[in-house]
Design a protein around this motif. Structure first.
Motif, PDB file in Angstrom:
ATOM      1  N   THR A 315       0.822  -1.212   0.000  1.00 39.06           N
ATOM      2  CA  THR A 315       0.000   0.000   0.000  1.00 39.06           C
ATOM      3  C   THR A 315       0.854   1.259   0.000  1.00 39.06           C
ATOM      4  O   THR A 315       0.348   2.347   0.246  1.00 39.06           O
ATOM      5  CB  THR A 315      -0.935   0.021   1.222  1.00 39.06           C
ATOM      6  N   ASP A 316       2.146   1.113  -0.281  1.00 37.15           N
ATOM      7  CA  ASP A 316       3.064   2.245  -0.157  1.00 37.15           C
ATOM      8  C   ASP A 316       3.473   2.835  -1.502  1.00 37.15           C
ATOM      9  O   ASP A 316       4.388   3.659  -1.567  1.00 37.15           O
ATOM     10  CB  ASP A 316       4.304   1.829   0.629  1.00 37.15           C
ATOM     11  N   GLY A 317       2.822   2.438  -2.589  1.00 38.39           N
ATOM     12  CA  GLY A 317       3.144   2.998  -3.898  1.00 38.39           C
ATOM     13  C   GLY A 317       2.571   4.389  -4.084  1.00 38.39           C
ATOM     14  O   GLY A 317       1.646   4.807  -3.368  1.00 38.39           O
ATOM     15  N   LEU A 318       3.125   5.117  -5.046  1.00 40.24           N
ATOM     16  CA  LEU A 318       2.634   6.468  -5.322  1.00 40.24           C
ATOM     17  C   LEU A 318       1.178   6.443  -5.745  1.00 40.24           C
ATOM     18  O   LEU A 318       0.374   7.286  -5.330  1.00 40.24           O
ATOM     19  CB  LEU A 318       3.487   7.110  -6.425  1.00 40.24           C
ATOM     20  N   GLY A 508      -0.272  -4.832  -5.139  1.00 38.72           N
ATOM     21  CA  GLY A 508      -0.493  -6.271  -5.158  1.00 38.72           C
ATOM     22  C   GLY A 508       0.256  -6.951  -4.038  1.00 38.72           C
ATOM     23  O   GLY A 508       0.728  -6.303  -3.085  1.00 38.72           O
ATOM     24  N   LEU A 509       0.392  -8.250  -4.151  1.00 40.75           N
ATOM     25  CA  LEU A 509       1.041  -9.041  -3.119  1.00 40.75           C
ATOM     26  C   LEU A 509       2.536  -8.758  -3.102  1.00 40.75           C
ATOM     27  O   LEU A 509       3.193  -8.768  -4.142  1.00 40.75           O
ATOM     28  CB  LEU A 509       0.790 -10.530  -3.369  1.00 40.75           C
ATOM     29  N   ALA A 540       6.168   0.657  -8.282  1.00 39.26           N
ATOM     30  CA  ALA A 540       5.741   1.338  -7.050  1.00 39.26           C
ATOM     31  C   ALA A 540       4.797   2.507  -7.314  1.00 39.26           C
ATOM     32  O   ALA A 540       4.888   3.553  -6.684  1.00 39.26           O
ATOM     33  CB  ALA A 540       6.963   1.803  -6.262  1.00 39.26           C
ATOM     34  N   GLY A 541       3.880   2.315  -8.254  1.00 35.39           N
ATOM     35  CA  GLY A 541       2.890   3.349  -8.521  1.00 35.39           C
ATOM     36  C   GLY A 541       3.331   4.425  -9.481  1.00 35.39           C
ATOM     37  O   GLY A 541       2.586   5.367  -9.750  1.00 35.39           O
ATOM     38  N   HIS A 542       4.535   4.305 -10.027  1.00 37.81           N
ATOM     39  CA  HIS A 542       5.012   5.209 -11.073  1.00 37.81           C
ATOM     40  C   HIS A 542       4.781   4.547 -12.424  1.00 37.81           C
ATOM     41  O   HIS A 542       4.568   3.344 -12.521  1.00 37.81           O
ATOM     42  CB  HIS A 542       6.499   5.506 -10.889  1.00 37.81           C
ATOM     43  N   TYR A 543       4.868   5.373 -13.502  1.00 35.67           N
ATOM     44  CA  TYR A 543       4.626   4.838 -14.849  1.00 35.67           C
ATOM     45  C   TYR A 543       5.671   5.420 -15.791  1.00 35.67           C
ATOM     46  O   TYR A 543       5.403   6.356 -16.538  1.00 35.67           O
ATOM     47  CB  TYR A 543       3.215   5.199 -15.312  1.00 35.67           C
TER      48      TYR A 543
END
Length: 571
Positions: A315-318, A508-509, A540-543
């Motif tokens: 739950t720590d992604g951007l 995700g997991l 980590a939530g970046h693209y």
């Protein structure tokens, strides 16, 4: 309860799951793939099929050679404090070998992306090409009778169900009414497709993500992989801490599948899991304010199964999702299809505005960046939405979302309310609920900048990715110097509303560099792997580039299969 046995049980049939299944079978394992939907392929079958795979063999063969530190440092700059060097190195080291394995051992063939830049050209170590691959077109007849079990491409992105490959083929379709060579190319493609519909009831020349899934599935069948549809996994089987299989609910009743080497979860993440969206997407406080273009069967099954075995969800992604602007296309049954806007935003002659009539972003930036800009620009408590606006010339040349360009009629999309039209900008604004004075001022300013060739507000067209997504040839024919900018001049004017959506999810997991799922204390859970969007994204939530979902999915599926087989990765 009936029982079944295999070495590796793969739950989910997108690229991540099928990559692992094919690899494991080649390594001598008996593999079962369990898919909950009536057809296999998941979101991959609807995707563009592009994979971010730096240092791949096709790039090297074309003379694009770079040390591992180049893409590694690009990721380091892009991800910042969220950069996971162990997983990044594992991915970048294995990716070229994964590609070589599939080229040498399977039916999958690739086309290069040697002219496709990374998204963020101003970031150090960004590349202008050579880090991307796509599946080559594939003949669906190679699946035989199992073609009926393949998920077709998303209908709204096709022409009569015919997938259109990006790049040269798409340009032919856009120029079919302007250039004789393109007209004949399109005519031949359409005639061949209609012949397929007559003989096979679906197109057989498959492209993009549909080609990737089909090539993987054909390869799986050829080495004895058992792909079972309509077979959701309801519960994991365990022997102490070790995961040893799962209970599948099949059309013939429940079955316990015992997997000697373990289970790989690849169920596509949680894009249609209302509760998980409510918890992880701040812009969807009830979980219903987010419209994903991912497969509707992706409802978080893999994450819940993993948690039942002690796994943790990152739950720590951007961002927890791969954001994209999505429009809602009315269907005859009263539902809505979710159309992802990936292509037309960068073409010259289009702007994107909020209800105040103001632009808020560089429309030619990546779908993830544009949606993040919209989230930032939306005041608290207001709906996250914007309008894509163009003039008649743009509409008939490029189309707008699910509304196709000429010669396809606009009437159905106007009649169902998807496409809005006004003889003037003020009339269009009234129809859409946009502030008319704001829209008129924005278009006046934008037109002046377009004619000057420079976007003084958002620097549109100034990065390699922007220019690649634009249309320099069309712009030059009209005397416009910016590949992404053209004036909106000739009415009637058109608009389509876009809302907060995604191509899939990132959270995700938690896993290690071998794709083993980690437990509460960071130790691998024996016998449990994750792939695709069930794996917490290494980004980590970046693209940072197109294909950062499918590239790692294919690669970590390959890695997981080797680990489950107790076989070292080939040198």
């Amino acid at each position: 309860m009936r029982e079944g046995r295999c070495d590796l049980l793969v739950i989910g049939s997108g690229a991540g799951g099928l990559s692992a299944a094919v690899t494991a079978a080649h390594l001598g394992l008996k593999v079962i793939v369990a898919e909950k939907d009536p057809q296999f392929g998941g979101t991959t079958a609807w995707s563009g099929g592009w994979m971010w795979l730096p240092r791949n063999p096709l790039a090297v063969e074309a003379g694009i050679v770079e040390p591992i530190d180049e893409p590694l440092n690009y990721l380091r700059h892009e991800l910042g404090e969220r950069f996971d060097e162990a997983r990044a190195r594992a991915f970048l080291d294995a990716a070229p070998r994964m590609v070589q394995f599939f080229r040498a051992k399977t039916a999958l063939r690739f086309i290069d992306g040697n002219a496709i830049p990374d998204f963020h050209g101003r970031t150090p170590h960004a590349s202008t090409g050579g880090r991307s691959l796509c599946a080559a077109p594939f003949d669906g007849r190679r699946l035989g009778a199992r073609i009926a079990d393949l998920k077709p491409p998303l209908p709204e992105t096709t022409l009569w169900g015919m997938g259109i490959a990006s790049g040269a083929e798409l340009r032919h379709f856009l120029n079919a009414m302007r250039k004789p060579a393109s007209f004949w190319y399109v005519t031949k493609r359409v005639m061949a497709h209609w012949k397929d519909l007559l003989l096979h009831r679906r197109g057989m020349r498959l492209v993009n993500g549909n080609a990737l899934v089909t090539a993987l599935a054909a390869s799986a069948f050829e080495v004895g992989v058992d792909i079972r549809t309509r077979s959701p996994a309801r519960r994991l089987l365990r022997d102490g801490e070790r995961v040893t299989g799962a209970v599948l609910h099949t059309p013939d009743g429940p079955i316990e599948v015992h997997a000697a080497r373990g289970v790989l979860l690849a169920c596509g993440g949680f894009p249609h899991d209302t509760e998980r969206k409510r918890a992880l997407l701040p812009h969807a406080p009830t979980g219903t304010e987010h419209w994903s273009a991912a497969s509707r069967g992706n409802t978080g099954d893999g994450l819940r199964l993993g948690e039942s075995a002690g796994a943790r969800v990152g739950t720590d992604g951007l961002q927890a999702a791969a954001l994209a602007p999505v429009s809602l296309v009315p269907q005859r049954d009263g539902s809505f299809a979710h159309f992802p806007h990936l292509i037309e935003r960068a073409k010259p002659g289009l702007i994107m505005v909020r209800a105040d009539g103001q632009r808020f972003a560089n429309e030619a930036d990546s779908y993830h960046d544009v949606m993040q800009a919209l989230l930032r620009a939306t005041p608290a408590g207001q709906p996250v939405q914007a309008w894509l606006v163009c003039d008649h010339s743009f509409m008939r040349h490029y189309g707008l979302g699910a509304a196709k360009p000429a010669p396809m009629p606009l009437g159905p999309m106007l009649a169902n309310g998807y496409l809005k039209r006004g003889r003037t900008l003020a009339e269009l604004a009234h129809v859409c609920g946009i502030a008319a004075d704001g829209l008129e001022r924005t278009v006046q300013r934008y037109n002046a900048m377009a004619l000057a060739g420079k976007d003084e507000d958002f620097a549109k067209g100034e990065t390699p990715y922007n220019r690649m997504q634009g249309d320099a040839t069309f712009a030059a024919e009209r005397g416009w110097s910016n590949a992404c900018m053209g004036p909106l001049e000739r009415g009637p004017f058109y608009a389509v509303r876009v809302v907060a959506g995604s191509l899939g999810t990132f959270a995700g997991l938690k896993v290690n560099a071998q794709a083993q799922v980690l437990g509460e204390h960071g130790q691998p859970i024996p016998g449990l792997y994750a792939g695709g969007n069930d794996m917490d994204s290494m980004m980590a939530g970046h693209y940072p580039a197109g294909g950062i979902t499918l590239g790692p999915a294919m690669t970590f599926g390959w890695i997981a299969a080797h680990h489950a087989s107790n076989r070292p990765l080939p040198v």
